[in-house]
Motif scaffolding. Structure first.
Motif, PDB file in Angstrom:
ATOM      1  N   HIS A  47       7.351  66.305  21.240  1.00 20.79           N
ATOM      2  CA  HIS A  47       7.406  64.891  20.856  1.00 20.79           C
ATOM      3  C   HIS A  47       8.720  64.260  21.296  1.00 20.79           C
ATOM      4  N   THR A  52       7.886  60.101  21.807  1.00 16.42           N
ATOM      5  CA  THR A  52       7.188  59.583  20.633  1.00 16.42           C
ATOM      6  C   THR A  52       8.031  59.692  19.361  1.00 16.42           C
ATOM      7  N   LYS A 365      -4.418  58.449  20.628  1.00 21.24           N
ATOM      8  CA  LYS A 365      -4.002  57.083  20.307  1.00 21.24           C
ATOM      9  C   LYS A 365      -4.899  56.014  20.938  1.00 21.24           C
ATOM     10  N   ALA A 369      -7.102  53.265  18.792  1.00 21.13           N
ATOM     11  CA  ALA A 369      -6.882  51.835  18.946  1.00 21.13           C
ATOM     12  C   ALA A 369      -8.196  51.110  19.230  1.00 21.13           C
ATOM     13  N   HIS A 387      -6.558  55.601   9.264  1.00 17.55           N
ATOM     14  CA  HIS A 387      -6.277  56.473  10.404  1.00 17.55           C
ATOM     15  C   HIS A 387      -4.977  57.212  10.166  1.00 17.55           C
ATOM     16  N   PHE A 389      -1.908  59.784  12.549  1.00 20.55           N
ATOM     17  CA  PHE A 389      -1.474  60.362  13.814  1.00 20.55           C
ATOM     18  C   PHE A 389      -1.203  61.849  13.650  1.00 20.55           C
ATOM     19  N   ALA A 393       4.128  58.832  13.834  1.00 22.42           N
ATOM     20  CA  ALA A 393       3.290  57.633  13.760  1.00 22.42           C
ATOM     21  C   ALA A 393       3.771  56.615  14.771  1.00 22.42           C
ATOM     22  N   GLU A 394       2.801  55.932  15.411  1.00 21.02           N
ATOM     23  CA  GLU A 394       3.116  54.904  16.377  1.00 21.02           C
ATOM     24  C   GLU A 394       2.260  53.677  16.096  1.00 21.02           C
ATOM     25  N   LEU A 396      -0.598  51.083  16.833  1.00 26.42           N
ATOM     26  CA  LEU A 396      -1.865  51.118  17.557  1.00 26.42           C
ATOM     27  C   LEU A 396      -2.014  49.792  18.304  1.00 26.42           C
TER      28      LEU A 396
END
Length: 397
Positions: A47, A52, A365, A369, A387, A389, A393-394, A396
């Motif tokens: 990561h 990320t 991802k 999305a 939802h 990850f 976490a990012e 969407l």
């Protein structure tokens, strides 16, 4: 306690964090790993390399700065951080290291003209405020896990009672405690932490629990990632009878209580936590829609389990979609219901027409999305569309 002046200084840095937050956090991680290599084990270096983790931290710092005078708005973000920390066994002694390195990175990246002593002091106070909140919340979770029937604190030795190949990429590990005691009944959708020693390297990883709790053991189902150190170690070098150090279950992406209809939409290895959720929902008699997307039959895991569920539970409606056609020599337990990529038309045709549906989405991802956009367009409110990850976490987008 932050002063009004300190809050104003924090908020004044928001534009800088919006434009350069990721550069700041990337520099922070590089400096922290160089100065304190012992904490490197707490972070997945894949990561880090992909960016990320720095991106997720930059978003968290930005959200904190934006809401410095209304912390209640952090809500889900704080819960996500606490659960990730608990699964990896982050402890109070780790926080001063992070604080020191974060403030150092601010000075080095922003420069002395912007990161003045007053600004650094304000951020130091803000960081301590956040650290105190997280440490307190994590202590409550640690205490609750230790006090629960079958619970424990820290690492616990589990034996691999069974190792089951589920597909060309995914293998399940059935784990039972070496001490012979009961096992905490986790919530469907949660994950555990593993502490691994790979050629002298200490690694910690989170893996979803892929079966409903039974009070006797745990099941994780691990996808072998290309170049993945931990997943490769588990697939190749961990065998039945071996012991693993396991941290207690954590995670807030769990099945909501109730008797209403639920839908699970998964892609690839995203099927793992949805299996545990669907199993509990089916046993409770709830109407369940299960939609899974896989590349092809060779990588599609748990097809036989889904076939058995179709026969056993009349309230289950299930569909499987393969992106590719069937490879030569691959015989799926049940032929796919469609070929190709996910479409809104599929969801419209397969989801029940109700405004009480709760949908749970997990996968890559871009997949999540698209599915989340389609669910919204079909009338599934964001409050009923959930939802999570795998990893940091990012957004969407």
């Amino acid at each position: 306690m932050l002063t009004d002046r300190q809050r104003d200084l924090i908020k004044a840095t928001v534009p800088l964090l919006e434009s350069g937050g990721e550069a700041l956090t990337t520099h922070f991680y590089q400096g922290m790993f160089a100065r304190y290599p012992q904490v490197k084990t707490l972070f997945n270096q894949t990561h880090q390399a992909a960016g990320t983790q720095p991106r997720a931290l930059a978003n968290s710092v930005l959200m904190y700065a934006r809401n410095i005078d209304r912390l209640e708005n952090l809500g889900p973000l704080a819960a996500q951080i606490v659960n990730k920390h608990v699964a990896l066994q982050i402890l109070p002694e780790h926080y001063p290291i992070v604080g020191e390195c974060l403030l150092r990175a601010m000075r080095e990246v922003l420069g002395a003209e912007i990161a003045t002593d007053e600004v650094i002091d304000a951020w130091g106070a803000a960081y301590q405020q956040l650290a105190d909140i997280l440490i307190g919340a994590e202590a409550q979770v640690y205490d609750a896990l230790a006090a629960a029937p079958g619970g424990w604190r820290g690492g616990r030795a589990f034996r691999v009672a069974r190792k089951q190949v589920e597909s060309r990429e995914i293998t399940s590990f059935y784990l039972v405690p070496v001490d012979g005691g009961a096992v905490l009944r986790h919530q469907p959708g949660q994950y555990i932490g593993l502490r691994l020693n790979v050629d002298g390297q200490d690694l910690r990883r989170n893996y979803s629990l892929s079966a409903a709790a039974d009070g006797r053991g745990l099941r994780i189902s691990v996808k072998r990632e290309p170049g993945g150190v931990a997943s490769g170690f588990l697939h190749e070098r961990v065998h039945e009878g071996d012991e693993l150090e396991v941290f207690p279950p954590a995670g807030e992406f769990v099945l909501r209580e109730g008797d209403g209809p639920v839908a699970f939409v998964s892609g690839g290895v995203g099927i793992t936590p949805t299996l545990a959720m669907a199993e509990v929902a089916l046993q409770a008699g709830r109407p369940v829609t299960f939609i899974h997307y896989a590349r092809n039959a060779q990588v599609h895991a748990f097809g036989e389990q889904l076939r058995q569920w179709r026969e056993r539970f009349p309230q289950l409606k299930a569909w499987v979609v393969y992106e590719d056609g069937q490879p030569e020599g691959a015989e799926p337990a049940t032929p796919p219901d469609a070929l190709g990529r996910p479409t809104r038309e599929q969801l419209q045709a397969w989801l029940p027409d109700t405004d009480t549906l709760h949908a749970y989405v997990l996968g890559p991802k871009p997949f999540m999305a698209q599915v989340k956009r389609d669910l919204r367009a079909l009338g599934v409110a964001d409050a009923r569309s959930h939802h999570e990850f795998f990893g940091p976490a990012e957004a969407l987008a």
